[in-house]
Write an enzyme that holds these catalytic residues in place. Structure first.
Site, mmCIF file in Angstrom:
data_model
loop_
_atom_site.group_PDB
_atom_site.id
_atom_site.type_symbol
_atom_site.label_atom_id
_atom_site.label_comp_id
_atom_site.label_asym_id
_atom_site.label_seq_id
_atom_site.Cartn_x
_atom_site.Cartn_y
_atom_site.Cartn_z
ATOM 1 N N SER A 256 0.808 -1.222 0.000
ATOM 2 C CA SER A 256 0.000 0.000 0.000
ATOM 3 C C SER A 256 0.838 1.267 0.000
ATOM 4 O O SER A 256 0.422 2.286 -0.549
ATOM 5 C CB SER A 256 -0.966 -0.003 1.191
ATOM 6 O OG SER A 256 -0.276 -0.236 2.399
ATOM 7 N N HIS A 307 1.780 4.801 4.709
ATOM 8 C CA HIS A 307 0.973 5.395 3.639
ATOM 9 C C HIS A 307 1.426 6.823 3.334
ATOM 10 O O HIS A 307 1.596 7.199 2.171
ATOM 11 C CB HIS A 307 -0.501 5.394 4.044
ATOM 12 C CG HIS A 307 -1.099 4.025 4.083
ATOM 13 N ND1 HIS A 307 -2.389 3.781 4.500
ATOM 14 C CD2 HIS A 307 -0.589 2.801 3.744
ATOM 15 C CE1 HIS A 307 -2.649 2.491 4.429
ATOM 16 N NE2 HIS A 307 -1.573 1.873 3.976
#
Length: 334
Positions: A256, A307
Site C-alpha cells: 500500500s 501510507h
C-alpha cells in the site's frame, strides 16, 4: 471540434441566427491578411433551403466580414454521402464543403478547396498529443504492473503455504520472509525495507492492494514509461518503509505504501495536464488520497505512517522526474 478550432487554430464563433427563414445557423471565422475564412455549420435540411449568394451578402453587410471564403460544414448522422453531395453540387458549393458524421466523428467528404479546414480540424500540435498518447498506450498490456502483481501473488502463495492458512498469514512466517521489523533492521537487515513491500497479512489485504494496483498502475506506467514507473514504485515503497521504521514500532508489511506513491505520481500527472484535461481529474485524485488516509486512520493495525511516506515519496520522485524532463526539453530547444 469547435473547441479545438477556437483554442488551437484561432477561429472565433459567429452566430447568424435567423437567415431567410432558417433558424439556428452559426459558424466560425478566422482572419487572414487578405481574406476571412468563414465556416458555416449546417444540416442537410438547412442547406437544401439555403441561398449561398444571399448568405455571402449577409455576412458582408450584417457581420462586417469582407472577402469571405465560405466553407460549409454539413453535420450528419449518416455514413452515406451521395444525397448530401448531390445537394451541395446543385448549390455549386461542393468545392468548399466538408461533410462530417458528428456521431462517429468522421470526415467522409472534403471538397478541393476545403483542405485547409480539414487540416485545422485534424491537426494537433505536438505538445497537445501527450494525453492521447496516454490513452493509446493504456490499450497496451501494462507489463510492469502485471509483473508486480504476479510477484506479490507468488509471495502470498509461499506465505499461505508456510502459514498453513489461506485467509490469514502467520506473523512468524512474515517476519521470516522479510517483514519490516525495527530491531532486525537495526541489526543490519536493510533488505526488509524492500521485501516487506511484497508481503501481505491475509487474503483480503492482498486482494484490495492488488485491485488498487491494477486500477492505478497502468495509467502511471503508460504516462511515465516502464523505467520511471519502476523508480516511482520502488522509491515510494522504500520511503514508506523508512517512515514506518522511524515513526512506528509495529511489524509492517504490504504494497500500500508503494501504491500511495502511485497516487502521488497520478496527482503530479493531473497537475501537469490540468490545462488540457481540466481540474476535475486532479480534484478526484485528491479526494481518493484523502478518503484513503481517513480510512487508514479509522482502522486498527493500518500503517498510516507508511501510507504517508509512500505518498510523499511518490510526489517527490514524480516531481523530480517532471522537472528533469522539462529541463531536457528546454535544452533540446536551444
Amino acid at each position: 471540434m469547435i473547441e479545438k478550432l477556437i483554442s488551437l487554430n484561432g477561429y472565433n464563433v459567429i452566430e447568424i441566427g435567423e437567415f431567410n427563414g432558417i433558424n439556428g445557423l452559426w459558424g466560425a471565422v478566422k482572419k487572414y491578411s487578405d481574406y476571412n475564412d468563414v465556416l458555416l455549420f449546417s444540416t442537410e435540411d438547412m442547406i437544401s433551403n439555403l441561398n449561398v449568394d444571399d448568405l455571402k451578402l449577409y455576412i458582408k453587410n450584417s457581420l462586417n466580414i469582407y472577402n469571405a471564403h465560405l466553407n460549409i460544414i454539413l453535420l450528419t448522422e449518416s455514413n452515406y454521402a451521395d444525397n448530401i453531395i448531390e445537394t451541395i453540387k446543385i448549390k455549386e458549393i461542393e468545392e468548399f464543403s466538408t461533410i462530417l458524421n458528428y456521431k462517429d466523428r468522421v470526415i467522409f467528404y472534403s471538397g478541393i478547396k476545403s483542405s485547409q479546414l480539414v487540416k485545422d480540424i485534424t491537426y494537433v500540435p505536438e505538445e497537445k498529443r501527450e494525453l492521447s498518447h496516454i490513452v493509446n498506450n493504456n490499450r497496451k498490456i501494462p507489463v510492469i504492473t502485471y509483473s508486480i502483481i504476479v510477484i506479490n501473488i507468488l509471495f502470498y502463495i509461499v506465505t499461505m503455504f508456510l502459514s498453513g492458512n489461506l485467509f490469514n498469514s502467520d506473523i512468524n512466517v512474515l517476519v521470516m520472509l522479510g517483514a519490516k521489523v525495527n530491531y532486525l533492521i537495526d541489526q543490519g537487515e536493510y533488505y526488509r525495507f524492500i521485501t516487506c513491500m511484497f508481503l501481505h497479512g491475509g487474503l483480503m489485504h492482498i486482494a484490495l492492494n492488488m485491485y488498487a494496483l491494477y486500477a492505478i498502475g497502468p495509467l502511471v506506467e503508460s504516462y511515465y514509461g516502464k523505467i520511471k514507473y519502476l523508480i516511482i514504485y520502488f522509491i515510494s515503497g522504500i520511503v514508506s518503509s523508512v517512515f514506518s521504521y522511524k515513526f512506528s514500532d509495529s511489524v509492517s508489511i504490504g504494497a500500500s505504501g508503494a501504491i500511495f506513491g502511485l497516487l502521488g505520481a497520478t496527482l503530479i500527472l493531473a497537475y501537469r495536464n490540468k490545462h488540457k484535461i481540466g481540474k476535475g481529474f486532479m480534484q478526484n485524485i485528491i479526494s481518493v488520497i484523502v478518503i484513503n488516509l481517513i480510512i487508514g486512520l479509522s482502522i486498527h493495525n493500518v500503517d498510516n505512517f507508511g501510507h504517508i511516506g509512500g505518498l510523499i515519496g511518490g510526489l517527490l520522485v514524480s516531481l523530480i522526474i517532471f522537472l528533469v524532463s522539462f529541463k531536457e526539453k528546454e535544452v533540446n530547444k536551444m
